[in-house]
Design a protein around this motif. Structure first.
Motif, PDB file in Angstrom:
ATOM      1  N   THR A  31       0.822  -1.222   0.000  1.00  0.00           N
ATOM      2  CA  THR A  31       0.000   0.000   0.000  1.00  0.00           C
ATOM      3  C   THR A  31       0.850   1.263   0.000  1.00  0.00           C
ATOM      4  N   ARG A  57      -5.696  -5.666  -6.155  1.00  0.00           N
ATOM      5  CA  ARG A  57      -6.127  -4.367  -5.607  1.00  0.00           C
ATOM      6  C   ARG A  57      -7.646  -4.264  -5.526  1.00  0.00           C
ATOM      7  N   LYS A  66     -12.002   1.136  -0.136  1.00  0.00           N
ATOM      8  CA  LYS A  66     -11.330   2.195  -0.874  1.00  0.00           C
ATOM      9  C   LYS A  66     -10.530   1.578  -2.019  1.00  0.00           C
ATOM     10  N   SER A  67     -10.481   2.293  -3.148  1.00  0.00           N
ATOM     11  CA  SER A  67      -9.676   1.855  -4.281  1.00  0.00           C
ATOM     12  C   SER A  67      -8.340   2.588  -4.243  1.00  0.00           C
ATOM     13  N   ASN A  68      -7.526   2.379  -5.269  1.00  0.00           N
ATOM     14  CA  ASN A  68      -6.276   3.142  -5.354  1.00  0.00           C
ATOM     15  C   ASN A  68      -6.436   4.326  -6.307  1.00  0.00           C
ATOM     16  N   VAL A  70      -7.395   8.173  -7.251  1.00  0.00           N
ATOM     17  CA  VAL A  70      -7.480   9.515  -6.687  1.00  0.00           C
ATOM     18  C   VAL A  70      -8.252  10.375  -7.679  1.00  0.00           C
ATOM     19  N   TYR A  94       0.961   9.064  -9.490  1.00  0.00           N
ATOM     20  CA  TYR A  94       1.502   7.769  -9.926  1.00  0.00           C
ATOM     21  C   TYR A  94       2.688   7.356  -9.043  1.00  0.00           C
ATOM     22  N   MET A  98      -0.602   5.191  -6.930  1.00  0.00           N
ATOM     23  CA  MET A  98      -2.037   5.353  -7.103  1.00  0.00           C
ATOM     24  C   MET A  98      -2.324   5.819  -8.533  1.00  0.00           C
ATOM     25  N   SER A 125      -9.932   6.883  -3.218  1.00  0.00           N
ATOM     26  CA  SER A 125      -9.178   7.061  -1.979  1.00  0.00           C
ATOM     27  C   SER A 125      -9.192   8.497  -1.497  1.00  0.00           C
ATOM     28  N   CYS A 308       0.646  15.960  -3.186  1.00  0.00           N
ATOM     29  CA  CYS A 308       0.800  14.527  -2.909  1.00  0.00           C
ATOM     30  C   CYS A 308       1.512  14.273  -1.591  1.00  0.00           C
ATOM     31  N   SER A 312      -0.277  11.905   1.038  1.00  0.00           N
ATOM     32  CA  SER A 312       0.419  10.796   1.684  1.00  0.00           C
ATOM     33  C   SER A 312       0.264  10.869   3.205  1.00  0.00           C
TER      34      SER A 312
END
Length: 337
Positions: A31, A57, A66-68, A70, A94, A98, A125, A308, A312
């Motif tokens: 993750t 995933r 939740k997915s990856n 954004v 990326y 994500m 996410s 980002c 994070s």
């Protein structure tokens, strides 16, 4: 004998055993968490490669809800700077492992509501948004409190429960206006932008603060206009009727400046000579114009990087700064030199 027996599926437990780490450490690596050492990360990645493990995933998203993905919600993709911003964001999203999902709201709050409601069904996410005019603190807070991390960029929704990443708009126009005042010009104008957006108020505040700091008797006009080329043309025509002796203009954006320069020529004025011009954004085309356009530069890549970093931190249950200002630089070229 049946030779068609499927090979056993490699699991996260197999990876943990091969790497001689815990299952939770493998999960952290998968993750892209910052909470795992480089040494452990290297061991896990080598084990994954050796065993041929494939991370599902989709299944993880179902478990975590939740997915990856954004969601990158941009206010106006017809604006060249918005395209630069989207590229800067994509690169850094990326890098987090994500995937960005880019959508355009066309400066329409109702459309923004529709696309956000749809994207929520995909269990994205997080939302990274340039808020459309009409976006309220309550609307942003409702989205945050429903469990979706939100980061506002370029525009601030005051007192909302979402961090924002902003260029130092006020500093940019302050420096631009100061540059013109230092040339002895005292009949200035600010063109473009609309009162519904925070960046307009910040940029016009920088224009005013530079004039006020000089304690001068400068004459200053302020004309609002849609943030497109036609808006720049219309704003200049209006300015020329009100104050035909204007010596210099600070524009809300480069695109506004492009339109204003076209309108100047219709009045047989020479941009950069009869009237000095400074834009904002520093688009790639601005340095190729004749005259080359002076502009306040915003580093779209830096906006993406800071965004980002905040994302994070949120995903790792930390609290990023409420407000992050990204520095600007004034690029002086022929149009104001």
């Amino acid at each position: 004998m049946n030779n068609n027996k499927k090979p056993e599926k490699i699991t996260i437990f197999d990876v943990a055993k091969e790497a001689q780490v815990s299952k939770s450490t493998v999960s952290l690596v998968l993750t892209h968490s910052d909470k795992v050492s480089d040494k452990s990360k290297e061991k896990v990645l080598k084990a994954i490669e050796k065993l041929g493990y494939v991370y599902n995933r989709d299944a993880a998203a179902l478990r975590s809800k939740k997915s990856n993905l954004v969601a990158v919600v941009i206010n106006d993709l017809t604006n060249p700077y918005s395209a630069q911003l989207a590229v800067g964001l994509e690169k850094h999203i990326y890098a987090l492992g994500m995937v960005p999902m880019l959508v355009n709201t066309g400066e329409d709050f109702q459309r923004q509501q529709q696309v956000v409601n749809t994207l929520k069904e995909y269990n994205v996410s997080a939302f990274v948004m340039v808020p459309a005019p009409g976006t309220t603190k309550d609307w942003v807070n409702q989205l945050v409190h429903s469990g979706f991390p939100v980061i506002n960029i370029m525009r601030e929704i005051q007192f909302a429960d979402a961090p924002c990443i902003l260029p130092d708009n006020q500093k940019g126009t302050h420096l631009a206006t100061e540059h013109l005042l230092e040339k002895g010009l005292n009949k200035l104008a600010f063109l473009g932008g609309t009162t519904e957006i925070s960046d307009y108020h910040e940029r016009v505040a920088g224009f005013r603060s530079a004039i006020s700091a000089r304690n001068s008797t400068s004459q200053a006009q302020e004309i609002t206009a849609p943030t497109n080329r036609q808006g720049g043309r219309d704003a200049f025509h209006q300015l020329y009727k009100l104050a035909p002796d204007t010596q210099a203009i600070v524009c809300f954006s480069d695109v506004i400046a492009y339109g204003a320069i076209e309108a100047m020529r219709e009045h047989d004025l020479i941009p950069g000579k009869d009237i000095k011009v400074i834009g904002f954004d520093d688009l790639a085309d601005s340095r190729l114009m004749r005259p080359a356009l002076s502009s306040v530069r915003i580093d779209a890549d830096d906006i993406g990087k800071r965004t980002c970093q905040a994302l994070s931190e949120i995903l790792n249950k930390s609290q990023p700064p409420v407000r992050t200002l990204v520095d600007i630089t004034l690029q002086i070229r022929e149009s104001s030199s």
